[in-house]
Design an enzyme around this catalytic site. Sequence first.
Site, PDB file in Angstrom:
ATOM      1  N   HIS A   1       0.710  -1.436  -0.019  1.00 28.51           N
ATOM      2  CA  HIS A   1       0.264   0.149   0.126  1.00 28.51           C
ATOM      3  C   HIS A   1       0.594   1.266  -0.124  1.00 28.51           C
ATOM      4  O   HIS A   1       2.001   1.139   0.944  1.00 28.51           O
ATOM      5  CB  HIS A   1      -0.857  -0.205   0.976  1.00 28.51           C
ATOM      6  CG  HIS A   1      -1.802   1.165   0.972  1.00 28.51           C
ATOM      7  ND1 HIS A   1      -1.733   2.518   1.872  1.00 28.51           N
ATOM      8  CD2 HIS A   1      -3.282   0.997   0.981  1.00 28.51           C
ATOM      9  CE1 HIS A   1      -2.884   3.093   1.551  1.00 28.51           C
ATOM     10  NE2 HIS A   1      -3.569   2.483   1.361  1.00 28.51           N
TER      11      HIS A   1
ATOM     12  N   CYS B   1      -3.652   2.439  -4.815  1.00 27.78           N
ATOM     13  CA  CYS B   1      -4.449   3.529  -3.507  1.00 27.78           C
ATOM     14  C   CYS B   1      -4.820   4.843  -3.799  1.00 27.78           C
ATOM     15  O   CYS B   1      -3.646   5.770  -4.053  1.00 27.78           O
ATOM     16  CB  CYS B   1      -4.125   3.757  -2.248  1.00 27.78           C
ATOM     17  SG  CYS B   1      -5.205   4.691  -1.371  1.00 27.78           S
TER      18      CYS B   1
ATOM     19  N   HIS C   1      -7.540   0.366  -4.230  1.00 28.94           N
ATOM     20  CA  HIS C   1      -8.524   1.021  -3.242  1.00 28.94           C
ATOM     21  C   HIS C   1      -8.858   2.438  -4.050  1.00 28.94           C
ATOM     22  O   HIS C   1      -8.366   2.959  -4.511  1.00 28.94           O
ATOM     23  CB  HIS C   1      -7.405   1.987  -2.470  1.00 28.94           C
ATOM     24  CG  HIS C   1      -6.968   0.871  -0.972  1.00 28.94           C
ATOM     25  ND1 HIS C   1      -6.962   0.906   0.167  1.00 28.94           N
ATOM     26  CD2 HIS C   1      -7.901  -0.636  -1.189  1.00 28.94           C
ATOM     27  CE1 HIS C   1      -6.733  -0.995   0.212  1.00 28.94           C
ATOM     28  NE2 HIS C   1      -7.214  -1.388  -0.167  1.00 28.94           N
TER      29      HIS C   1
ATOM     30  N   ASP D   1     -12.636   2.928  -0.806  1.00 29.74           N
ATOM     31  CA  ASP D   1     -12.503   3.018   0.375  1.00 29.74           C
ATOM     32  C   ASP D   1     -12.696   4.253   1.477  1.00 29.74           C
ATOM     33  O   ASP D   1     -13.634   4.599   1.127  1.00 29.74           O
ATOM     34  CB  ASP D   1     -10.847   3.587  -0.011  1.00 29.74           C
ATOM     35  CG  ASP D   1      -9.623   3.519   0.631  1.00 29.74           C
ATOM     36  OD1 ASP D   1      -9.704   3.097   1.676  1.00 29.74           O
ATOM     37  OD2 ASP D   1      -8.655   3.344   0.523  1.00 29.74           O
ATOM     38  N   HIS D   2     -12.185   5.279   2.252  1.00 32.94           N
ATOM     39  CA  HIS D   2     -13.080   6.281   3.248  1.00 32.94           C
ATOM     40  C   HIS D   2     -13.901   6.572   1.979  1.00 32.94           C
ATOM     41  O   HIS D   2     -13.805   7.120   1.537  1.00 32.94           O
ATOM     42  CB  HIS D   2     -12.050   6.725   3.373  1.00 32.94           C
ATOM     43  CG  HIS D   2     -11.033   5.916   3.979  1.00 32.94           C
ATOM     44  ND1 HIS D   2      -9.685   7.241   4.657  1.00 32.94           N
ATOM     45  CD2 HIS D   2     -10.054   5.286   4.238  1.00 32.94           C
ATOM     46  CE1 HIS D   2      -8.388   6.170   5.188  1.00 32.94           C
ATOM     47  NE2 HIS D   2      -8.643   4.699   4.550  1.00 32.94           N
TER      48      HIS D   2
ATOM     49  N   TYR E   1     -14.692   4.240   7.964  1.00 36.77           N
ATOM     50  CA  TYR E   1     -15.598   3.651   7.321  1.00 36.77           C
ATOM     51  C   TYR E   1     -16.720   3.161   7.821  1.00 36.77           C
ATOM     52  O   TYR E   1     -17.600   1.661   8.394  1.00 36.77           O
ATOM     53  CB  TYR E   1     -14.856   2.633   7.965  1.00 36.77           C
ATOM     54  CG  TYR E   1     -13.262   2.415   7.326  1.00 36.77           C
ATOM     55  CD1 TYR E   1     -13.247   1.236   5.763  1.00 36.77           C
ATOM     56  CD2 TYR E   1     -11.923   2.559   8.116  1.00 36.77           C
ATOM     57  CE1 TYR E   1     -11.932   1.157   5.013  1.00 36.77           C
ATOM     58  CE2 TYR E   1     -10.402   2.363   7.433  1.00 36.77           C
ATOM     59  CZ  TYR E   1     -10.508   1.235   5.350  1.00 36.77           C
ATOM     60  OH  TYR E   1      -9.645   1.663   5.472  1.00 36.77           O
TER      61      TYR E   1
HETATM   62  C1  DNO Z   1      -6.561   3.028   5.746  1.00 39.76           C
HETATM   63  C2  DNO Z   1      -5.701   2.322   5.287  1.00 39.76           C
HETATM   64  C3  DNO Z   1      -4.147   1.269   5.455  1.00 39.76           C
HETATM   65  C4  DNO Z   1      -4.215  -0.017   4.780  1.00 39.76           C
HETATM   66  C5  DNO Z   1      -2.878   0.257   5.135  1.00 39.76           C
HETATM   67  C6  DNO Z   1      -1.998  -0.901   4.025  1.00 39.76           C
HETATM   68  O1  DNO Z   1      -7.788   3.567   6.112  1.00 39.76           O
HETATM   69  O2  DNO Z   1      -6.030   2.118   3.756  1.00 39.76           O
HETATM   70  O3  DNO Z   1      -5.029   1.676   6.899  1.00 39.76           O
HETATM   71  O4  DNO Z   1      -4.905  -0.700   5.533  1.00 39.76           O
HETATM   72  O5  DNO Z   1      -1.742   1.158   5.553  1.00 39.76           O
HETATM   73  O6  DNO Z   1      -1.213  -1.162   5.042  1.00 39.76           O
END
Ligand code: DNO
Length: 352
Positions: free
Chosen positions: A206, A244, A271, A316-317, A330
């Site tokens: 990531h 991401c 992501h 993602d978020h 989340y």
């Molecule tokens: C946040 C996530 C990160 C991700 C880590 C992967 O919401 O995108 O915490 O899980 O960085 O190791």
Amino acid sequence: MRMVFRWFGEGNDHVSLNEIKQIPGTEGIVWALHEVPAGEEWPMDKINEVKEQADAHGLNIDVVESVNVHEDIKLGLPSREQYIENYKRTIEKLSKVGVKVICYNFMPVFDWLRTDLAKEMNDGSTALFYEGSKIHNIDPLDLVKKIGEDSSMTMPGWEPERLAALNELFHAYKDVTEEDLWENLRYFLEEVIPVAEQHDIKMAIHPDDPPWPIFGLPRIMTNKENIERLLSFVDSPYNGLTLCSGSLGANPANDIPSMVRSFADRIHFAHIRNVKIFDNGDFIETSHRTQDGSIDIYDVVKAYHENGFTGYARPDHGRHIWDEECRPGYGLYDRALGIMYLWGIWDSLERM
Ligand code: DNO
């Protein structure tokens, strides 16, 4: 594109597997044993437990996020040998329940970093916010001291119970340069990728979030050139990426669609989310919709589509909307809306 949804586990997430199952086109959970400290070997019975829970809902557990890397590995300390050994054993165990992708990161001390977890937006929703002036040019040891004296200065990741450990870690990283971190990452990959290959699990790093050094700590997964370097360390499909869009996209110099096009065959996990970047470089997380942020999410999805992306993707978020009480970033609602937006783009591209 195979849609999956992050789930923090029974009793640890307000979202239920039933709810996840009802999001259109969602086939699996993105999971981890969050209670196991970084560096420890994951217990098989706990792994099986998650497998059973997911099976009961017809969801797969193909993607793990994350098997966290112990700080001693990032620091390159002799004790890393044991932690790497444990990591390998965890890979082997995860292969037994059919895991296909392991997401991890190589960020020292902090994972993602924000200064406000619930910044109010114009429409009354709240979202994760990063305000540079609260972080840039600040001596972290000073900050540890100040927060110790006045807890109202606490920021996410700086909770009072973490202060002693932070203090120690900042000292440990004092002389660690970017090049040291690269070397330690190379060492880790050379050890772990052959094992991942053997068990047919794709490792997917990531990127750093935000994609620049913070508090004097080195950060290296920040741009296209550095990703190329990472991929060249071990030139195997098993040494791959979690791309991401929101992490890398917080730096406007990072052209996400172009990265998707360049790295398509090494991206195992996408992501997808949007951020709005302000003129001073601060950023806030927005809905997934292109028009709401600074990243062209339409073009990101188009780039995946053009490349016949068959890997996993997750929204993602999201924002916190409709008064949902949830973990920062989340919530169920905004991420589910995100999924529908992503499928909307994907499905119309399919028809063209
Ligand atoms: C946040 C996530 C990160 C991700 C880590 C992967 O919401 O995108 O915490 O899980 O960085 O190791």
